[in-house]
Write a protein that holds these residues in place. Sequence first.
Motif, PDB file in Angstrom:
ATOM      1  N   SER A  32       0.886  -1.029   0.198  1.00 51.36           N
ATOM      2  CA  SER A  32       0.052  -0.038  -0.035  1.00 51.36           C
ATOM      3  C   SER A  32       0.840   1.167   0.026  1.00 51.36           C
ATOM      4  O   SER A  32       0.314   2.360  -0.529  1.00 51.36           O
ATOM      5  CB  SER A  32      -1.001  -0.123   1.294  1.00 51.36           C
ATOM      6  N   GLU A  33       1.953   1.151   0.796  1.00 43.92           N
ATOM      7  CA  GLU A  33       3.024   2.321   0.684  1.00 43.92           C
ATOM      8  C   GLU A  33       3.437   2.258  -0.907  1.00 43.92           C
ATOM      9  O   GLU A  33       3.744   1.021  -1.460  1.00 43.92           O
ATOM     10  CB  GLU A  33       4.273   2.181   1.608  1.00 43.92           C
ATOM     11  N   VAL A  34       4.303   3.310  -1.187  1.00 46.82           N
ATOM     12  CA  VAL A  34       4.996   3.458  -2.553  1.00 46.82           C
ATOM     13  C   VAL A  34       6.323   2.510  -2.590  1.00 46.82           C
ATOM     14  O   VAL A  34       7.475   2.769  -2.274  1.00 46.82           O
ATOM     15  CB  VAL A  34       5.104   4.774  -2.829  1.00 46.82           C
ATOM     16  N   ARG A  35       5.973   1.312  -2.952  1.00 47.33           N
ATOM     17  CA  ARG A  35       7.187   0.474  -3.148  1.00 47.33           C
ATOM     18  C   ARG A  35       6.861  -0.317  -4.611  1.00 47.33           C
ATOM     19  O   ARG A  35       5.907  -0.887  -4.784  1.00 47.33           O
ATOM     20  CB  ARG A  35       7.040  -0.788  -1.873  1.00 47.33           C
ATOM     21  N   GLU A  36       8.116  -0.201  -5.458  1.00 49.51           N
ATOM     22  CA  GLU A  36       7.719  -0.880  -6.722  1.00 49.51           C
ATOM     23  C   GLU A  36       8.838  -1.810  -6.999  1.00 49.51           C
ATOM     24  O   GLU A  36      10.052  -1.101  -6.835  1.00 49.51           O
ATOM     25  CB  GLU A  36       7.475   0.468  -7.860  1.00 49.51           C
ATOM     26  N   VAL A  37       8.774  -2.610  -7.938  1.00 53.44           N
ATOM     27  CA  VAL A  37       9.843  -3.595  -8.377  1.00 53.44           C
ATOM     28  C   VAL A  37      10.092  -3.030  -9.879  1.00 53.44           C
ATOM     29  O   VAL A  37       9.317  -2.903 -10.512  1.00 53.44           O
ATOM     30  CB  VAL A  37       9.346  -4.945  -8.410  1.00 53.44           C
ATOM     31  N   ASP A  38      11.357  -2.618  -9.915  1.00 51.75           N
ATOM     32  CA  ASP A  38      11.697  -2.099 -11.251  1.00 51.75           C
ATOM     33  C   ASP A  38      10.894  -2.935 -12.445  1.00 51.75           C
ATOM     34  O   ASP A  38      10.327  -2.631 -13.556  1.00 51.75           O
ATOM     35  CB  ASP A  38      12.862  -1.766 -11.746  1.00 51.75           C
ATOM     36  N   VAL A  39      11.227  -4.445 -12.391  1.00 49.46           N
ATOM     37  CA  VAL A  39      10.981  -5.460 -13.511  1.00 49.46           C
ATOM     38  C   VAL A  39      10.701  -6.632 -12.990  1.00 49.46           C
ATOM     39  O   VAL A  39      11.641  -7.181 -12.159  1.00 49.46           O
ATOM     40  CB  VAL A  39      11.995  -5.252 -14.592  1.00 49.46           C
ATOM     41  N   TRP A  40       9.552  -7.132 -12.831  1.00 52.53           N
ATOM     42  CA  TRP A  40       9.012  -8.563 -12.468  1.00 52.53           C
ATOM     43  C   TRP A  40       8.651  -9.001 -13.582  1.00 52.53           C
ATOM     44  O   TRP A  40       7.949  -9.087 -14.560  1.00 52.53           O
ATOM     45  CB  TRP A  40       7.791  -8.298 -11.604  1.00 52.53           C
ATOM     46  N   PHE A  41       9.446 -10.525 -13.782  1.00 54.36           N
ATOM     47  CA  PHE A  41       9.382 -11.407 -14.826  1.00 54.36           C
ATOM     48  C   PHE A  41       8.986 -12.882 -14.189  1.00 54.36           C
ATOM     49  O   PHE A  41       9.270 -13.396 -13.177  1.00 54.36           O
ATOM     50  CB  PHE A  41      10.783 -11.534 -15.499  1.00 54.36           C
ATOM     51  N   THR A  42       7.900 -13.271 -14.976  1.00 50.91           N
ATOM     52  CA  THR A  42       7.284 -14.690 -14.650  1.00 50.91           C
ATOM     53  C   THR A  42       7.504 -15.506 -16.135  1.00 50.91           C
ATOM     54  O   THR A  42       6.907 -14.892 -17.214  1.00 50.91           O
ATOM     55  CB  THR A  42       5.735 -14.592 -14.278  1.00 50.91           C
ATOM     56  N   PRO A  43       8.113 -16.455 -15.951  1.00 52.59           N
ATOM     57  CA  PRO A  43       8.417 -17.256 -17.447  1.00 52.59           C
ATOM     58  C   PRO A  43       7.114 -17.749 -17.870  1.00 52.59           C
ATOM     59  O   PRO A  43       6.298 -18.192 -17.096  1.00 52.59           O
ATOM     60  CB  PRO A  43       9.324 -18.427 -16.818  1.00 52.59           C
ATOM     61  N   LEU A  59      19.078 -15.898 -16.590  1.00 51.33           N
ATOM     62  CA  LEU A  59      18.540 -15.344 -15.433  1.00 51.33           C
ATOM     63  C   LEU A  59      16.933 -15.501 -15.405  1.00 51.33           C
ATOM     64  O   LEU A  59      16.431 -15.255 -14.350  1.00 51.33           O
ATOM     65  CB  LEU A  59      19.052 -13.882 -15.204  1.00 51.33           C
ATOM     66  N   ILE A  60      16.457 -15.979 -16.388  1.00 53.64           N
ATOM     67  CA  ILE A  60      15.133 -15.793 -16.461  1.00 53.64           C
ATOM     68  C   ILE A  60      14.481 -17.424 -16.901  1.00 53.64           C
ATOM     69  O   ILE A  60      13.177 -17.413 -17.019  1.00 53.64           O
ATOM     70  CB  ILE A  60      14.491 -14.823 -17.672  1.00 53.64           C
ATOM     71  N   VAL A  61      15.015 -18.213 -16.358  1.00 53.62           N
ATOM     72  CA  VAL A  61      14.557 -19.712 -16.534  1.00 53.62           C
ATOM     73  C   VAL A  61      13.453 -19.744 -15.136  1.00 53.62           C
ATOM     74  O   VAL A  61      12.886 -20.634 -15.298  1.00 53.62           O
ATOM     75  CB  VAL A  61      15.650 -20.621 -16.500  1.00 53.62           C
ATOM     76  N   THR A  62      13.652 -18.974 -14.030  1.00 55.56           N
ATOM     77  CA  THR A  62      12.708 -19.064 -13.037  1.00 55.56           C
ATOM     78  C   THR A  62      12.150 -17.678 -12.956  1.00 55.56           C
ATOM     79  O   THR A  62      12.917 -16.566 -13.485  1.00 55.56           O
ATOM     80  CB  THR A  62      13.535 -19.387 -11.683  1.00 55.56           C
ATOM     81  N   PRO A  63      11.309 -17.529 -12.050  1.00 53.37           N
ATOM     82  CA  PRO A  63      10.676 -16.121 -11.915  1.00 53.37           C
ATOM     83  C   PRO A  63      11.736 -15.138 -11.356  1.00 53.37           C
ATOM     84  O   PRO A  63      12.845 -15.699 -10.523  1.00 53.37           O
ATOM     85  CB  PRO A  63       9.782 -16.363 -10.718  1.00 53.37           C
ATOM     86  N   ALA A  64      11.905 -13.865 -11.671  1.00 56.17           N
ATOM     87  CA  ALA A  64      12.854 -12.901 -11.402  1.00 56.17           C
ATOM     88  C   ALA A  64      12.521 -11.624 -11.333  1.00 56.17           C
ATOM     89  O   ALA A  64      11.447 -10.995 -11.890  1.00 56.17           O
ATOM     90  CB  ALA A  64      13.931 -12.882 -12.587  1.00 56.17           C
ATOM     91  N   LEU A  65      13.073 -10.779 -10.306  1.00 57.08           N
ATOM     92  CA  LEU A  65      13.056  -9.402 -10.080  1.00 57.08           C
ATOM     93  C   LEU A  65      14.317  -8.799 -10.693  1.00 57.08           C
ATOM     94  O   LEU A  65      15.355  -9.096 -10.331  1.00 57.08           O
ATOM     95  CB  LEU A  65      12.851  -8.986  -8.764  1.00 57.08           C
ATOM     96  N   PHE A  66      14.084  -7.644 -11.210  1.00 62.78           N
ATOM     97  CA  PHE A  66      15.434  -6.968 -11.725  1.00 62.78           C
ATOM     98  C   PHE A  66      15.422  -5.606 -11.352  1.00 62.78           C
ATOM     99  O   PHE A  66      14.176  -4.874 -11.361  1.00 62.78           O
ATOM    100  CB  PHE A  66      15.399  -7.071 -13.224  1.00 62.78           C
ATOM    101  N   GLU A  67      16.478  -5.128 -10.756  1.00 67.24           N
ATOM    102  CA  GLU A  67      16.607  -3.559 -10.193  1.00 67.24           C
ATOM    103  C   GLU A  67      17.803  -3.184 -10.788  1.00 67.24           C
ATOM    104  O   GLU A  67      18.920  -3.543 -10.198  1.00 67.24           O
ATOM    105  CB  GLU A  67      16.682  -3.668  -8.695  1.00 67.24           C
ATOM    106  N   PRO A  68      17.805  -2.588 -11.920  1.00 74.53           N
ATOM    107  CA  PRO A  68      18.885  -2.129 -12.623  1.00 74.53           C
ATOM    108  C   PRO A  68      19.219  -0.456 -12.164  1.00 74.53           C
ATOM    109  O   PRO A  68      18.267   0.236 -11.757  1.00 74.53           O
ATOM    110  CB  PRO A  68      18.559  -1.925 -13.953  1.00 74.53           C
ATOM    111  N   PHE A  69      20.316  -0.354 -11.809  1.00 74.23           N
ATOM    112  CA  PHE A  69      20.873   0.793 -11.248  1.00 74.23           C
ATOM    113  C   PHE A  69      21.762   1.713 -12.231  1.00 74.23           C
ATOM    114  O   PHE A  69      22.740   1.114 -13.009  1.00 74.23           O
ATOM    115  CB  PHE A  69      21.657   0.746  -9.946  1.00 74.23           C
ATOM    116  N   ARG A  70      21.718   2.770 -12.544  1.00 73.46           N
ATOM    117  CA  ARG A  70      22.461   3.700 -13.456  1.00 73.46           C
ATOM    118  C   ARG A  70      23.840   3.800 -12.750  1.00 73.46           C
ATOM    119  O   ARG A  70      24.877   3.851 -13.335  1.00 73.46           O
ATOM    120  CB  ARG A  70      21.681   4.930 -13.981  1.00 73.46           C
TER     121      ARG A  70
END
Length: 316
Positions: A32-43, A59-70
């Motif tokens: 409910s608070e502002v928390r976001e996953v950058d990329v959520w992947f489900t095979p 990296l995507i043969v299983t469910p994955a969360l990606f958090e890229p940083f510049r």
Amino acid sequence: MTRFIHDQFAKDYLSELLSRFGTVETSKKIASEVREVDVWFTPSSCDLDVRELGLLGQLIVTPALFEPFRNPITANEIRTCLLKLFMVQAKWERDQESRKLRETDLPRLWILTPTASKNLLDNARAKEAENGPPGVYYLGDLYKSAIIVIHQLRRTPETLWLRLLGRGTVQQQAIQELQSLPQTNRWRGNVIRLIYNLLTILATRQNQEADRDDEVLIVTLTQLYEEAIAQLREEGRQEGEQQGEQRGEQRGEQRGEQRATLRLIADILRVRFQEVDEELAAIVEEIATLPSAEFTPLLLQLSREDLLERFAKERE
């Protein structure tokens, strides 16, 4: 800040690459608070060959969360990423109610950072796997997380799709490798369009907040852009030669080049302004009368209103 520009590019880029292999959700809220996953992947359930994406595919043969940083990740940012993973687990448990959580159900967290100090990695207890690729540091098995230090990855075709999310020289080299891929490559064209879009935004804001890396990146992308223009024009000339009669080859060549130039200008306008409406369409031919070295910076930097004002006056 340009960091958010690169963050959005990373989300769009990963969505483009991964959508064929499963469900991709970006900026997914997990509380409910502002928390976001950058990329959520489900095979997906389809048996697709992820080897096309090299290391990223692994990296995507299983469910994955990606958090890229510049920028290089900090200790606090690592803790925030882990917090998101724990919140994903809590949400999954609430949604599934009585169903028992299996380790394979919980996604693995992949933190992507251009660089990371040895001290930071040691404090995170992050270690490279034995016989694993350099640059991939796993936290304890309990955390189902890893930090990928992009600038430590080997410069090979298998790491290309991750190195494109680096910065400085690493990203520039990866962009050049992308350009040299066969045109038949599944992702080459769409990724280049995303990079052009990034160039458009960076060039527009260059005088406001670009850092040194962004300034160098703009130069690299502009060169890539000019190469694309030259390639399109060459394709247009060849098309014109094929369509022209023996005596009219020169006219056919000119028509082909003109069509390629008009198509390119329309594509740039569409990337910048989402659509080419009647007003923009009316100035395309006028813009095409300029050499590409002149119209390219105008298309990248002038606002819609300035473009219409400048070329509408020239038509009068």
